[in-house]
Scaffold this active site. Sequence first.
Site, PDB file in Angstrom:
ATOM      1  CG  MET A   9      40.628   0.435  13.212  1.00 50.01           C
ATOM      2  SD  MET A   9      39.644  -0.582  12.067  1.00 50.01           S
ATOM      3  CE  MET A   9      39.170   0.644  10.818  1.00 50.01           C
ATOM      4  CB  CYS A  11      47.720  -2.571  10.936  1.00 47.18           C
ATOM      5  SG  CYS A  11      47.250  -3.384  12.478  1.00 47.18           S
ATOM      6  CB  CYS A  14      43.396  -2.386  13.748  1.00 44.99           C
ATOM      7  SG  CYS A  14      44.984  -1.975  14.486  1.00 44.99           S
ATOM      8  CE1 TYR A  62      42.328   0.242  17.370  1.00 53.91           C
ATOM      9  CE2 TYR A  62      40.727  -1.536  17.202  1.00 53.91           C
ATOM     10  CZ  TYR A  62      42.038  -1.103  17.224  1.00 53.91           C
ATOM     11  OH  TYR A  62      43.050  -2.009  17.103  1.00 53.91           O
ATOM     12  CB  CYS A 136      27.115  -8.872  38.461  1.00 50.82           C
ATOM     13  SG  CYS A 136      25.340  -8.516  38.444  1.00 50.82           S
ATOM     14  CB  CYS A 141      23.245 -10.696  38.901  1.00 47.46           C
ATOM     15  SG  CYS A 141      24.433 -10.338  40.187  1.00 47.46           S
ATOM     16  CB  CYS A 558     -11.464  -5.419  49.472  1.00 46.81           C
ATOM     17  SG  CYS A 558     -12.245  -7.004  49.099  1.00 46.81           S
ATOM     18  CB  CYS A 559      -9.138  -1.280  49.553  1.00 44.33           C
ATOM     19  SG  CYS A 559     -10.742  -0.711  48.975  1.00 44.33           S
TER      20      CYS A 559
END
Length: 561
Positions: A9, A11, A14, A62, A136, A141, A558-559
Site C-alpha cells: 500500500m 497511500c 489504497c 498487494y 463459469c 456453472c 441382486c448383486c
Amino acid sequence: MTHLKITGMTCDSCAAHVKEALEKVPGVQSALVSYPKGTAQLAIVPGTSPDALTAAVAGLGYKATLADAPLADNRVGLLDKVRGWMAAAEKHSGNEPPVQVAVIGSGGAAMAAALKAVEQGAQVTLIERGTIGGTCVNVGCVPSKIMIRAAHIAHLRRESPFDGGIAATVPTIDRSKLLAQQQARVDELRHAKYEGILGGNPAITVVHGEARFKDDQSLTVRLNEGGERVVMFDRCLVATGASPAVPPIPGLKESPYWTSTEALASDTIPERLAVIGSSVVALELAQAFARLGSKVTVLARNTLFFREDPAIGEAVTAAFRAEGIEVLEHTQASQVAHMDGEFVLTTTHGELRADKLLVATGRTPNTRSLALDAAGVTVNAQGAIVIDQGMRTSNPNIYAAGDCTDQPQFVYVAAAAGTRAAINMTGGDAALDLTAMPAVVFTDPQVATVGYSEAEAHHDGIETDSRTLTLDNVPRALANFDTRGFIKLVIEEGSHRLIGVQAVAPEAGELIQTAALAIRNRMTVQELADQLFPYLTMVEGLKLAAQTFNKDVKQLSCCAG
C-alpha cells in the site's frame, strides 16, 4: 479479532480499497485498515476462510499474511513458491529471454493457460475487460448449480418418494437469502481460485481493459481506468468466452427479457415464467424456477435434446410434465410485447402471457471486438475462432481456447484446451482429444452422455449394437424409489468395443466418467461387465447394462457378478 499484515500500500486511498475488498469477503463483518501501519483488523464470523481474506487483498495487487500465522508454515509456502519459480526459470537459463505470452480473458481457459505458461518459463500478461473469473464462476456453472441444488431441496420438502412416512410440507422460499448465500460462495471462489492466484504470481501481470489486435505481434488495450496501452507478445491466447445469444424475434430487444445472467441474479421468483429455448441452460433454469415456485412454460423450436438420442428428450419431457412444467414442442415465438408489467408472446400455438421471459437459445463467441482480421485469424460463420487439436489458429503465433472457439462449450474442455495451448505456445506439442468427452445436463433426472450415439456412429459408417437398461433394473434406483430414466450402451459390431453411453438418471453425472474411462481404454462390453462395481451404487447400472448383451438381468440375484 483477526489481524493481517499488508505490504504494497502506498497511500490512504489504497487502504480504503483494501477495506472495501475485505468487507466483500463472505464472513467479514467489518475491517479497519491502516496504511501507515500496513495492517488490517477484521471482525469475522467463525469459519471464515483465511485464504479468501488474503486472496481479496492479492486481487488488488498487494500482499497479505495472517499476523499470527505460524512462521514455519509461511516459510514452507514461500519456499514452495520460490522452488516453482526457480524451476520455471531453469527452462530459460542462459541469455534466452522468456517467451512473452498475452492471454485475453480470465476464465477457465485463460487461467489454465496462464498458469501452465508460467510453469513452462513464460512471462504472462493477462488482459480482462470485466470481472476476473469469466462466465463459469461468476454467472454460469457455479451460481446455476447452487440455485439448482436449492431448488432440489425445496422440491424434496414438497414431494418425495417417502411422503408416506415423512410428512411433506410446502417450503417457504426466501429468494433474497438464497441469492445472498449463492453470491457469497461465488465471491469466495473467485477470490480464492482466480484473483488471489493471479495476484500472488509474480510472472503474471494483470491488465484491466479491452484488448484488440493491432497486428500479429501486438495488442492495443483500452484501459478501464482510461487511456490505452500496447502489449507486445511472442504468442497470444484468445480465451474471451461467449455471451448469451439473442434470437431476432420482433419486439424482443425492446423488452426487459432475461438471459441466464439476469435470471441467476434475480432476487425474486416470478409467478409465471416463459422460457424461449431448449438449450442446456434453458432446461436447467426452467426446472429450478419451477421448483422454487414459478409456473413455467418452455417453448422448444423442436423437441427437447433433439440432437441426442430421441429417448433422452422423451424422458426429460415426461419428467418435466410430471412436475407441472409445460413443454410446448415445435413452438416458436413470432412476436414479443411487454405491456403493464406483463410479457405477451405470439407463438405458433397461440398467445402466451408471463411475468418474466427467459431467453436461452445458446451462446455467441465474444470475438467481434478483437479485430481478429488485423492478425489474420479465421473465424467461422458464427464468429467462433477456428482451431486445430493443438488450439492453433490460422496465425501460427496466435492460439485460442474455450467458448470463443468451435470447441464444445464446457469449462473443463476450455481448461484442458488452455493447458495444451500453453504447452504449445512455449515450444511443446500437445493435442486435445475429445473422442471420449463426457457431458452432463443438471436437470432432474440428469442427462449424461459420452462418445457416439447410434445415429452418430451410423453417420460415420460404424455398424453398432446397443442395449437399453431401464432404472427399474438398478438396485440403487429401486432403493431410492426413483426409477425414472435409463442407461444405454452402444458398441461397435464385431469388436464389441464400447463406443458410446447415454444415461438419464437422478445421478447420471456421477456414472458417466466411468463410462468415459471405459471408452478411452477401448474396453469391450464383456470387459466392462466383468469389472467389480460396488453394490447399491448408481454406477453399478453400467455393469448391469453391459450384462444385458448376453443375459437377462431380471433373472439375476441382486448383486450377481
